[in-house]
Design an enzyme around this catalytic site. Structure first.
Site, mmCIF file in Angstrom:
data_model
loop_
_atom_site.group_PDB
_atom_site.id
_atom_site.type_symbol
_atom_site.label_atom_id
_atom_site.label_comp_id
_atom_site.label_asym_id
_atom_site.label_seq_id
_atom_site.Cartn_x
_atom_site.Cartn_y
_atom_site.Cartn_z
ATOM 1 N N SER A 1 -57.678 -13.254 55.042
ATOM 2 C CA SER A 1 -58.324 -14.559 55.079
ATOM 3 C C SER A 1 -59.827 -14.405 54.827
ATOM 4 O O SER A 1 -60.227 -13.708 53.910
ATOM 5 C CB SER A 1 -58.016 -15.275 56.399
ATOM 6 O OG SER A 1 -58.310 -16.649 56.297
ATOM 7 N N CYS B 1 -59.553 -19.196 53.901
ATOM 8 C CA CYS B 1 -59.881 -17.977 53.172
ATOM 9 C C CYS B 1 -61.244 -17.997 52.485
ATOM 10 O O CYS B 1 -61.780 -16.949 52.147
ATOM 11 C CB CYS B 1 -58.797 -17.696 52.124
ATOM 12 S SG CYS B 1 -57.181 -17.334 52.840
ATOM 13 N N GLY C 1 -53.355 -13.598 46.430
ATOM 14 C CA GLY C 1 -52.089 -13.080 45.926
ATOM 15 C C GLY C 1 -52.308 -12.574 44.517
ATOM 16 O O GLY C 1 -53.324 -12.872 43.882
ATOM 17 N N LEU D 1 -48.316 -23.377 51.812
ATOM 18 C CA LEU D 1 -48.955 -22.678 50.708
ATOM 19 C C LEU D 1 -48.144 -22.907 49.440
ATOM 20 O O LEU D 1 -47.096 -22.304 49.231
ATOM 21 C CB LEU D 1 -49.041 -21.177 51.015
ATOM 22 C CG LEU D 1 -49.883 -20.327 50.071
ATOM 23 C CD1 LEU D 1 -51.326 -20.802 50.044
ATOM 24 C CD2 LEU D 1 -49.830 -18.855 50.489
#
Length: 261
Positions: A219, A35, A187, A148
């Site tokens: 990303s 990312c 997020g 993650l």
């Protein structure tokens, strides 16, 4: 720049054919950065432009949906395991996306009036190798498995202030000089963690939240999409700066300092 796609010839060759690019065009394809890849990508193309005096194109292409597996081998009698739920949550954060930006020599880039242009002043990074297992994408016998950790926001809280303030102070700026923020929206928790540490207002983080809500986490392409939204919706004052932040495997934090003209 891309962390997705395992194919040869690579996406750079396939796209150059589709777009009718010259046969002598120089290409560099970089993968597996995740990312944060757009930020070092800006640094790389900016250095090329400074050395050669020619424009360069940075293209980020992400096909995150290729990683999702329709059926997990861990499913037994139709009952998902904890690992299956982790995969569902992780993949639900990501979306396919692509974004591109042209970086040109200073004289050519700022000769056109009426639009805000951004000069790449600097790019910096910080990697916390002690938590390298918090984020990753593994190739297994049953396809891709995403890793993650829910502790990623806590790691960002420890490092993001020092990263940003050091970058700004190196160029004689403070956070008050920042007119725009392009924060990678890994997020909502990540955005909240960064905003709390840097004491940013809701207005400052709105472009990142908007892109997360409308498109998801694309990303590496996401930061460039946020920069586009920022320039279209905000008046960035000449002489002020914009900070772009990306977070990815390593666990790595990248920051770019951009000056408005």
């Amino acid at each position: 720049m891309s962390c997705t796609g395992y194919v040869t010839p690579g996406l750079d060759i396939l796209l150059s054919h589709e777009l009718g690019m010259p046969a002598n065009m120089r290409r560099v394809i970089i993968g597996h950065m995740g990312c944060h890849a757009a930020v070092p990508g800006l640094g790389t193309v900016s250095e090329y432009v400074a050395v050669h005096g020619k424009p360069a194109l940075l293209l980020c292409v992400e096909l995150s949906s290729l990683h999702a597996q329709p059926k997990s081998p861990t499913l037994h009698a139709g009952n998902p395991t904890i690992e299956d739920f982790e995969q569902i949550v992780a993949h639900s954060l990501f979306a396919d996306g692509a974004a591109a930006v042209v970086v040109a020599p200073f004289e050519r880039a700022f000769s056109a009036g009426g639009t805000t242009n951004l000069e790449v002043l600097d790019v910096t990074a910080l990697t916390d190798g002690s938590v390298s297992d918090y984020m990753g994408l593994l190739v297994t016998d049953h396809g891709f498995r995403m890793r993650l950790s829910p502790q990623v926001p806590e790691v960002l809280e420890r490092h993001v202030t020092d990263l940003v303030t050091t970058l700004l102070s190196t160029h004689g700026h403070t956070i008050d000089d920042v007119d725009g923020w392009a924060i990678h929206p890994g997020g909502a928790r990540i955005l909240r963690a960064v905003a709390d540490q840097l004491q940013l207002s809701e207005e400052a983080t709105a472009p990142s939240y908007d892109i997360l809500r409308e498109y998801g986490n694309c990303s590496s392409a996401t930061v460039l999409i946020i920069l586009q939204r920022l320039l279209r919706t905000r008046e960035i004052r000449p002489g002020k700066v914009v900070v772009a932040l990306g977070f990815g495997p390593g666990l790595t934090l990248f920051a770019a300092l951009l000056k408005a003209h």
